[in-house]
Write a protein that holds these residues in place. Structure first.
Motif, short mmCIF file in Angstrom:
data_model
loop_
_atom_site.label_atom_id
_atom_site.label_comp_id
_atom_site.label_asym_id
_atom_site.label_seq_id
_atom_site.Cartn_x
_atom_site.Cartn_y
_atom_site.Cartn_z
N LYS A 83 -62.85 92.09 9.16
CA LYS A 83 -62.95 92.28 10.54
C LYS A 83 -62.69 90.51 11.17
O LYS A 83 -63.88 89.76 10.81
N LYS A 84 -62.00 90.93 12.07
CA LYS A 84 -61.39 89.33 12.14
C LYS A 84 -62.57 89.24 12.95
O LYS A 84 -62.57 89.97 14.40
N PRO A 85 -63.20 87.91 13.62
CA PRO A 85 -63.68 87.51 14.92
C PRO A 85 -63.61 87.46 16.26
O PRO A 85 -62.30 86.81 16.63
N ASP A 86 -64.53 88.06 16.89
CA ASP A 86 -63.83 88.22 18.45
C ASP A 86 -64.54 87.26 18.71
O ASP A 86 -65.11 86.75 19.17
N PRO A 87 -62.82 86.09 19.84
CA PRO A 87 -63.83 84.99 20.24
C PRO A 87 -64.78 85.17 21.67
O PRO A 87 -65.45 84.54 21.94
#
Length: 99
Positions: A83-87
């Protein structure tokens, strides 16, 4: 008399070996047999040392395997579903996200 590769004052021991009459060592001239036999035994000494080191390594691996078996198993993460981090979620930890 000092032999090749001998350390000064090194204590030597003698042993008798019985070999079959047609053993290849008897093709070596009588005055050179002991020297040739010592030369042939040198790799055996190295080999025995390596066997001891291998035995020690096997014991260490066995101990590590035992320690690992005692540990609770960790959950495996599927690297394909990373999962890519949500800024916005990340920045909210530092006081919010403003648009």
């Amino acid at each position: 008399m000092q032999g090749k590769g001998r350390k000064s004052g090194e204590r030597l021991r003698h042993f008798d070996v019985r070999l079959r009459a047609d053993h290849p060592i008897f093709r070596v001239p009588a005055g050179k047999r002991a020297e040739v036999a010592r030369w042939l035994l040198s790799p055996a000494e190295l080999y025995l040392g390596l066997l001891n080191e291998l035995k020690e390594l096997k014991e260490r691996v066995s101990r590590l395997e035992g320690l690992l078996a005692e540990q609770p198993s960790l959950p495996r993460q599927d690297m394909r579903q990373e999962k890519k981090p949500d800024p916005r979620e990340f920045l909210s930890a530092f006081g919010g996200w403003e648009e």
